[in-house]
Design a protein around this motif. Structure first.
Motif, PDB file in Angstrom:
ATOM      1  N   ALA A   1      51.391  43.898  32.727  1.00 13.87           N
ATOM      2  CA  ALA A   1      50.294  42.996  32.384  1.00 13.87           C
ATOM      3  C   ALA A   1      48.948  43.698  32.538  1.00 13.87           C
ATOM      4  O   ALA A   1      48.040  43.526  31.711  1.00 13.87           O
ATOM      5  CB  ALA A   1      50.351  41.759  33.267  1.00 13.87           C
ATOM      6  N   ALA A   2      48.809  44.487  33.602  1.00 14.06           N
ATOM      7  CA  ALA A   2      47.559  45.205  33.839  1.00 14.06           C
ATOM      8  C   ALA A   2      47.299  46.245  32.755  1.00 14.06           C
ATOM      9  O   ALA A   2      46.140  46.482  32.380  1.00 14.06           O
ATOM     10  CB  ALA A   2      47.588  45.872  35.206  1.00 14.06           C
TER      11      ALA A   2
ATOM     12  N   LEU B   1      43.173  44.402  37.856  1.00  9.37           N
ATOM     13  CA  LEU B   1      43.939  43.389  38.583  1.00  9.37           C
ATOM     14  C   LEU B   1      43.288  43.180  39.937  1.00  9.37           C
ATOM     15  O   LEU B   1      43.198  44.107  40.745  1.00  9.37           O
ATOM     16  CB  LEU B   1      45.390  43.814  38.768  1.00  9.37           C
ATOM     17  N   ARG B   2      42.826  41.962  40.176  1.00  8.43           N
ATOM     18  CA  ARG B   2      42.184  41.615  41.432  1.00  8.43           C
ATOM     19  C   ARG B   2      42.695  40.257  41.915  1.00  8.43           C
ATOM     20  O   ARG B   2      43.493  39.603  41.251  1.00  8.43           O
ATOM     21  CB  ARG B   2      40.651  41.590  41.264  1.00  8.43           C
ATOM     22  N   LEU B   3      42.220  39.819  43.071  1.00  4.83           N
ATOM     23  CA  LEU B   3      42.697  38.579  43.691  1.00  4.83           C
ATOM     24  C   LEU B   3      41.751  37.418  43.419  1.00  4.83           C
ATOM     25  O   LEU B   3      40.527  37.582  43.423  1.00  4.83           O
ATOM     26  CB  LEU B   3      42.822  38.760  45.207  1.00  4.83           C
ATOM     27  N   LEU B   4      42.322  36.256  43.200  1.00  2.00           N
ATOM     28  CA  LEU B   4      41.585  35.001  43.263  1.00  2.00           C
ATOM     29  C   LEU B   4      41.911  34.390  44.623  1.00  2.00           C
ATOM     30  O   LEU B   4      43.063  34.032  44.894  1.00  2.00           O
ATOM     31  CB  LEU B   4      42.011  34.052  42.142  1.00  2.00           C
TER      32      LEU B   4
ATOM     33  N   ALA C   1      57.704  42.047  41.016  1.00  2.00           N
ATOM     34  CA  ALA C   1      56.319  41.611  40.811  1.00  2.00           C
ATOM     35  C   ALA C   1      55.433  42.784  40.435  1.00  2.00           C
ATOM     36  O   ALA C   1      54.590  42.675  39.527  1.00  2.00           O
ATOM     37  CB  ALA C   1      55.796  40.913  42.067  1.00  2.00           C
ATOM     38  N   VAL C   2      55.592  43.898  41.106  1.00  2.26           N
ATOM     39  CA  VAL C   2      54.780  45.079  40.804  1.00  2.26           C
ATOM     40  C   VAL C   2      55.042  45.559  39.373  1.00  2.26           C
ATOM     41  O   VAL C   2      54.101  45.893  38.635  1.00  2.26           O
ATOM     42  CB  VAL C   2      55.056  46.204  41.815  1.00  2.26           C
ATOM     43  N   THR C   3      56.305  45.564  38.970  1.00  2.00           N
ATOM     44  CA  THR C   3      56.638  46.008  37.613  1.00  2.00           C
ATOM     45  C   THR C   3      55.996  45.107  36.559  1.00  2.00           C
ATOM     46  O   THR C   3      55.387  45.577  35.595  1.00  2.00           O
ATOM     47  CB  THR C   3      58.165  46.031  37.416  1.00  2.00           C
TER      48      THR C   3
ATOM     49  N   ALA D   1      47.998  45.886  29.629  1.00  2.00           N
ATOM     50  CA  ALA D   1      47.416  45.119  28.518  1.00  2.00           C
ATOM     51  C   ALA D   1      45.973  44.743  28.818  1.00  2.00           C
ATOM     52  O   ALA D   1      45.103  44.806  27.933  1.00  2.00           O
ATOM     53  CB  ALA D   1      48.254  43.869  28.252  1.00  2.00           C
ATOM     54  N   ALA D   2      45.711  44.365  30.058  1.00  2.00           N
ATOM     55  CA  ALA D   2      44.354  43.988  30.450  1.00  2.00           C
ATOM     56  C   ALA D   2      43.407  45.179  30.382  1.00  2.00           C
ATOM     57  O   ALA D   2      42.259  45.050  29.921  1.00  2.00           O
ATOM     58  CB  ALA D   2      44.363  43.395  31.855  1.00  2.00           C
ATOM     59  N   GLU D   3      43.865  46.331  30.826  1.00  2.00           N
ATOM     60  CA  GLU D   3      43.027  47.534  30.771  1.00  2.00           C
ATOM     61  C   GLU D   3      42.683  47.891  29.327  1.00  2.00           C
ATOM     62  O   GLU D   3      41.525  48.218  29.005  1.00  2.00           O
ATOM     63  CB  GLU D   3      43.752  48.698  31.448  1.00  2.00           C
ATOM     64  N   ALA D   4      43.666  47.798  28.441  1.00  2.00           N
ATOM     65  CA  ALA D   4      43.439  48.136  27.033  1.00  2.00           C
ATOM     66  C   ALA D   4      42.432  47.195  26.388  1.00  2.00           C
ATOM     67  O   ALA D   4      41.658  47.603  25.510  1.00  2.00           O
ATOM     68  CB  ALA D   4      44.762  48.098  26.273  1.00  2.00           C
ATOM     69  N   ALA D   5      42.424  45.932  26.855  1.00  3.82           N
ATOM     70  CA  ALA D   5      41.538  44.917  26.257  1.00  3.82           C
ATOM     71  C   ALA D   5      40.211  44.780  26.981  1.00  3.82           C
ATOM     72  O   ALA D   5      39.317  44.077  26.502  1.00  3.82           O
ATOM     73  CB  ALA D   5      42.249  43.569  26.245  1.00  3.82           C
ATOM     74  N   GLY D   6      40.071  45.417  28.140  1.00  4.49           N
ATOM     75  CA  GLY D   6      38.854  45.261  28.922  1.00  4.49           C
ATOM     76  C   GLY D   6      38.725  43.888  29.551  1.00  4.49           C
ATOM     77  O   GLY D   6      37.635  43.308  29.602  1.00  4.49           O
ATOM     78  N   VAL D   7      39.842  43.359  30.028  1.00  4.90           N
ATOM     79  CA  VAL D   7      39.892  42.022  30.626  1.00  4.90           C
ATOM     80  C   VAL D   7      40.381  42.135  32.071  1.00  4.90           C
ATOM     81  O   VAL D   7      41.197  43.000  32.389  1.00  4.90           O
ATOM     82  CB  VAL D   7      40.835  41.108  29.812  1.00  4.90           C
ATOM     83  N   MET D   8      39.881  41.254  32.949  1.00  4.38           N
ATOM     84  CA  MET D   8      40.304  41.234  34.345  1.00  4.38           C
ATOM     85  C   MET D   8      41.381  40.178  34.560  1.00  4.38           C
ATOM     86  O   MET D   8      41.212  39.018  34.166  1.00  4.38           O
ATOM     87  CB  MET D   8      39.114  40.932  35.262  1.00  4.38           C
ATOM     88  N   LEU D   9      42.490  40.566  35.178  1.00  2.00           N
ATOM     89  CA  LEU D   9      43.520  39.621  35.612  1.00  2.00           C
ATOM     90  C   LEU D   9      43.287  39.269  37.069  1.00  2.00           C
ATOM     91  O   LEU D   9      42.963  40.136  37.892  1.00  2.00           O
ATOM     92  CB  LEU D   9      44.916  40.230  35.461  1.00  2.00           C
ATOM     93  N   LEU D  10      43.457  37.990  37.388  1.00  2.00           N
ATOM     94  CA  LEU D  10      43.320  37.514  38.762  1.00  2.00           C
ATOM     95  C   LEU D  10      44.654  36.971  39.256  1.00  2.00           C
ATOM     96  O   LEU D  10      45.181  36.007  38.696  1.00  2.00           O
ATOM     97  CB  LEU D  10      42.268  36.397  38.844  1.00  2.00           C
TER      98      LEU D  10
END
Length: 257
Positions: free
Chosen positions: A126-127, A170-173, A119-121, A129-138
């Motif tokens: 995924a994170a 990467l944060r929690l929902l 899961a961490v890998t 990709a999110a960092e490069a795009a300026g998007v938050m993953l939940l």
């Protein structure tokens, strides 16, 4: 809105009488919402939604990475990361909403340590990709009542994974209903880590309806969130049991200070 937090309508399940999702967004705006959310996007009118967002000034709090793929099964890792990248690209015109990731199901014969490491890998890729795009993953913990073999059904485990990945994107929902189904003590599982929670969703027990129709102590929920220092929005991710104007009014009263 006269509630303790800004409220976000789950237009997947609400304002359905309005028609397509863009029409539901407009109906939510007419009802007083400034925020909305939904689930998967590939079957939705994304361009029409973008137009409706622009015309109404509404903002999307979240939607789901589509298709859903496992973060614990190495055989699905490439597809999972690709789904994240494609979702980021496709939903940029929607204002770069937060993107929800579920864990996928346990892999038979795999140890707990292996599940966690896999899961961490996957989440790290995924994170990136999110960092490069300026998007938050939940990352969203679910429950075993709906999904008997789902890997992530624990708020504590979800927060442990987020800490291990250590990405600002990467944060929690935290979903009050999923947590309640799993019998968690909300104050206990969130203590000291509310800074890792980006979004909260609510529904009452047992049947996932509007707050105020079931057994959840909503005064305690709002006191706990306020006491921990949560300052974000609350997503109304529930199935309405009454006309939406009455349903919203009940939710507002129930979640008010």
């Amino acid at each position: 809105m006269s509630a303790a937090y800004p409220l976000s309508s789950c237009i997947e399940w609400q304002f359905v009488e309005a028609g397509d999702l863009d029409a539901r967004l407009r109906a939510a705006k007419a009802a007083g919402f400034e925020l909305a959310e939904f689930h998967l996007w590939r079957d939705k009118p994304v361009e029409a939604l973008a137009t409706a967002l622009d015309e109404t000034g509404m903002r999307l709090t979240s939607l789901c990475v589509d298709p859903r793929r496992s973060i614990v099964d190495p055989a699905q890792r490439e597809e999972m990361v690709t789904a994240v990248r494609e979702t980021i690209a496709a939903t940029a015109i929607l204002g770069k909403p937060n993107l929800i990731v579920a864990s996928g199901f346990r892999v038979e014969g795999m140890s707990e340590d292996e599940h966690f490491a896999n899961a961490v890998t996957a989440l790290r890729e995924a994170a990136d990709a999110a960092e490069a795009a300026g998007v938050m993953l939940l990352l969203e913990p679910l429950n075993t009542r709906l999904f008997a073999t789902m890997y992530l059904v624990s708020t504590k485990l979800g927060l442990d994974l987020i800490e291990a990945v250590n990405s600002p994107n990467l944060r929690l929902l935290y979903d009050v209903w999923h947590s309640a189904v799993m019998g968690e003590d909300m104050a206990e599982v969130l203590a000291g880590r509310i800074h890792l929670v980006e979004h909260v969703q609510v529904a009452d027990m047992p049947d996932r309806n509007e707050p105020g129709t079931g057994s959840v102590d909503w005064d305690q929920v709002t006191r706990t969130l306020r006491g921990l220092g949560y300052t974000g929005a609350i997503g109304l991710e529930y199935f309405p049991t009454m006309p939406m104007d009455e349903s919203l009014a009940l939710s507002q009263r129930t979640l008010a200070d």
